[in-house]
Write an enzyme that holds these catalytic residues in place. Structure first.
Site, short mmCIF file in Angstrom:
data_model
loop_
_atom_site.label_atom_id
_atom_site.label_comp_id
_atom_site.label_asym_id
_atom_site.label_seq_id
_atom_site.Cartn_x
_atom_site.Cartn_y
_atom_site.Cartn_z
N SER A 199 71.52 4.47 -1.77
CA SER A 199 71.10 5.86 -1.99
C SER A 199 70.29 5.98 -3.28
O SER A 199 69.35 6.77 -3.35
CB SER A 199 72.30 6.80 -2.02
OG SER A 199 73.22 6.44 -3.02
N GLU A 200 70.63 5.18 -4.31
CA GLU A 200 69.80 5.10 -5.52
C GLU A 200 69.84 3.70 -6.11
O GLU A 200 70.82 2.97 -5.97
CB GLU A 200 70.26 6.10 -6.59
CG GLU A 200 69.80 7.53 -6.38
CD GLU A 200 70.89 8.40 -5.81
OE1 GLU A 200 70.59 9.55 -5.44
OE2 GLU A 200 72.04 7.94 -5.71
N THR A 201 68.74 3.38 -6.80
CA THR A 201 68.62 2.17 -7.61
C THR A 201 68.12 2.59 -8.98
O THR A 201 67.22 3.45 -9.08
CB THR A 201 67.63 1.17 -6.98
OG1 THR A 201 68.13 0.73 -5.71
CG2 THR A 201 67.42 -0.04 -7.88
N HIS A 233 75.94 9.36 -9.77
CA HIS A 233 76.52 8.02 -9.69
C HIS A 233 75.61 6.95 -10.29
O HIS A 233 76.12 5.95 -10.83
CB HIS A 233 76.96 7.70 -8.24
CG HIS A 233 76.01 6.91 -7.42
ND1 HIS A 233 74.99 7.49 -6.71
CD2 HIS A 233 75.95 5.58 -7.16
CE1 HIS A 233 74.34 6.53 -6.06
NE2 HIS A 233 74.90 5.38 -6.31
#
Length: 307
Positions: A45-47, A76
């Site tokens: 979902s994110e990096t 997060h």
């Protein structure tokens, strides 16, 4: 050049729970285009990409990418990136300070016997409340009806403390389980006032899901269409700020434990606290535990950072 990365599961104390995050540690001289390609390749979902700070008083510049775009702030990714950097640090610090597009994000580090056990961010912006929506309009995004939406506490509307979300309350845990993204309705309703994602919750939490006081889910746009996120710190802390803003208590610390990802098989526990003084919100925080999963390297040619 060889780049190091670490992946962690965030908002959980066990492997294969929480929300996955990839942290690229050697991001200097990577272009925006390369960062986006790497985030799409990880397909979490994110990096996050860790760069030297622009101001030496801070610890790092952190850029955050979903598989489809860069975002100004997220929960997060900050909690997980701080966990990784604090765990690797030779000299332990009680707090890290990250430069991000939404502003400066402080993250507290909690240790026990020298080991990092949890981290907690402070939202970079004050609570802002935007567009109100009808229950029918909001419910259509998640394949529910207006009757499933609870409006006693607040109407569905867009809120932000750095990243905007459509927030709505449901009557029951059963309705929360039943929700599914509706792409056609979603496209008609969002984006609005910067919100591209829907975070919805219920206070109807069974005792078997304690210590959670709310259960939540979140739908967002991913590389292959609408997808679900197992733990969304930026939405949770925005919602916590909203709850505190609506609370008649004028002073003190309001704490809340939120569960997310339970219906995905990736249970997450997000702990929030909001400080109020003279009826106004002073600060909003969200934190939790993390588990390191993978670490490694990849090779990528240098590229003009301006491209």
């Amino acid at each position: 050049m060889q780049r190091r990365y670490v992946t962690v599961d965030v908002f959980t104390d066990r492997a294969f729970g929480g929300n996955q995050l990839a942290v690229v540690l050697d991001a200097e001289r990577l272009s925006t285009r390369q960062m986006q390609a790497i985030a799409t390749e990880f397909n979490y979902s994110e990096t996050t990409f860790v760069l030297p700070p622009r101001d030496k008083a801070n610890d790092a510049e952190v850029r955050i990418f979903t598989p489809v775009l860069e975002i100004a702030f997220a929960g997060h990714p900050n909690v997980g990136t701080a966990f990784v950097l604090a765990s690797m640090a030779k000299e332990p610090k009680p707090r890290l300070s990250f430069e991000e597009k939404a502003g400066l994000v402080p993250v507290e580090i909690v240790r026990e016997q020298g080991r990092v056990i949890r981290t907690e961010l402070t939202a970079p912006q004050p609570l802002q409340r935007y567009a109100l929506m009808s229950p029918a309009e909001a419910a259509s995004c998640i394949s529910l009806s207006a009757e499933d939406i609870k409006t006693d506490n607040h109407a569905p509307h867009v809120v932000t403390v750095g990243n905007a979300f459509l927030v709505m309350e449901l009557h029951s845990r059963e309705a929360l389980k039943r929700a599914r993204p509706d792409a056609a309705a979603y496209g008609k309703v969002l984006p609005r006032d910067g919100a591209r994602s829907v975070w919805f919750y219920t206070r109807d939490v069974p005792t078997s899901e304690a210590p959670c006081e709310r259960q939540a889910r979140m739908f967002m746009r991913g590389a292959s269409g609408l997808t679900e996120d197992p733990a969304t710190g930026s939405a949770t802390v925005a919602a916590a700020a909203l709850f505190a803003d609506l609370d008649p208590v004028s002073d003190g610390e309001l704490k809340l434990t939120v569960g997310q990802g339970f219906d995905m098989g990736r249970p997450s526990i997000l702990q929030t606290r909001v400080l109020k003084r003279d009826g106004k919100i002073v600060s909003a925080h969200v934190g939790g535990a993390c588990v390191q999963m993978l670490e490694g390297t990849f090779n990528l040619a240098r590229e003009d950072p301006s491209s």
